[in-house]
Design an enzyme around this catalytic site. Structure first.
Site, mmCIF file in Angstrom:
data_model
loop_
_atom_site.group_PDB
_atom_site.id
_atom_site.type_symbol
_atom_site.label_atom_id
_atom_site.label_comp_id
_atom_site.label_asym_id
_atom_site.label_seq_id
_atom_site.Cartn_x
_atom_site.Cartn_y
_atom_site.Cartn_z
ATOM 1 N N HIS A 22 0.840 -1.214 0.000
ATOM 2 C CA HIS A 22 0.000 0.000 0.000
ATOM 3 C C HIS A 22 0.872 1.261 0.000
ATOM 4 O O HIS A 22 0.572 2.241 -0.685
ATOM 5 C CB HIS A 22 -0.897 0.054 1.247
ATOM 6 N N LYS A 25 -15.671 -7.368 4.889
ATOM 7 C CA LYS A 25 -14.872 -8.407 5.545
ATOM 8 C C LYS A 25 -14.616 -8.062 7.011
ATOM 9 O O LYS A 25 -14.704 -6.904 7.404
ATOM 10 C CB LYS A 25 -13.557 -8.578 4.789
ATOM 11 N N ARG A 34 -2.533 -6.345 -8.262
ATOM 12 C CA ARG A 34 -1.536 -7.390 -8.123
ATOM 13 C C ARG A 34 -1.720 -8.420 -9.236
ATOM 14 O O ARG A 34 -1.151 -8.328 -10.268
ATOM 15 C CB ARG A 34 -1.623 -8.041 -6.735
ATOM 16 N N SER A 79 -2.983 -7.781 3.056
ATOM 17 C CA SER A 79 -3.231 -7.617 4.494
ATOM 18 C C SER A 79 -3.743 -8.924 5.091
ATOM 19 O O SER A 79 -3.346 -9.309 6.188
ATOM 20 C CB SER A 79 -4.269 -6.521 4.735
#
Ligand code: ADP
Length: 161
Positions: A17, A41, A90, A128
């Site tokens: 990040h 989430k 990604r 993460s």
């Protein structure tokens, strides 16, 4: 003077990040980091911690501000006058998700555009959620996040046990 918004859950902020934030801050005169208060989430860290950890990680970037938001990302963008949303990419799965979100957000706010920055090679597999999993299992996360994030995550996981 383009204002850009880089939104996310940042639970916690990772080196991936930070890399995107540094690069976006070179592209846009003003960059806001928008920490989303209540993502779908489960989150490990409360919103204040997620904001404070990001803040400390990017204190060296002068044209960057951190805010938190709830509700629609497009509403947050409008409230700060942003015309660009920054996201990081990604692998393929990120692309499909970001593509879907970008098309939906275009419907909601046709004046907002999404700029996706490709991850740097060393952060391609960093997320993460993966690093929280590693930390919970007692693994070392030193190379994925800044030092102050390591101690907060360890403290939080220790407290939850
Ligand atoms: P979300 O916003 O989906 O909750 P995150 O808060 O983890 O996800 O990430 C915010 C943004 O940063 C997303 O666009 C995500 O694809 C991107 N991102 C996450 N990890 C990396 C990384 N290692 N390299 C580049 N971009 C990343």
């Amino acid at each position: 003077m383009t204002i850009a918004l880089y939104p996310g859950s940042f639970d916690p902020v990772t080196n991936g990040h930070i890399d995107i934030a540094e690069r976006a801050a070179r592209l846009f005169p003003t960059l806001f980091i928008g920490v989303f208060e209540a993502p779908k989430k489960d989150v490990l860290l409360p919103i204040e911690d997620r904001v404070a950890l990001f803040q400390k990680s990017v204190a060296h970037i002068p044209n960057l501000k951190i805010i938190s938001f709830s509700g629609l990302m497009v509403d947050c963008a409008r409230s700060i006058g942003a015309s660009v949303i920054v996201r990081g990419l990604r692998m393929n799965t990120d692309f499909e998700y970001e593509f879907e979100m970008a098309l939906m957000n275009r419907k909601l706010a046709p004046d907002l555009d999404v700029v996706c920055l490709m991850t740097s090679l060393e952060y391609q597999f960093l997320s993460s959620s993966l690093l929280k999993e590693i930390a919970k299992l007692g693994g070392n996360i030193d190379s994925f996040v800044p030092k102050h994030v390591v101690s907060k995550i360890e403290e939080r996981i220790h407290r939850a046990k």
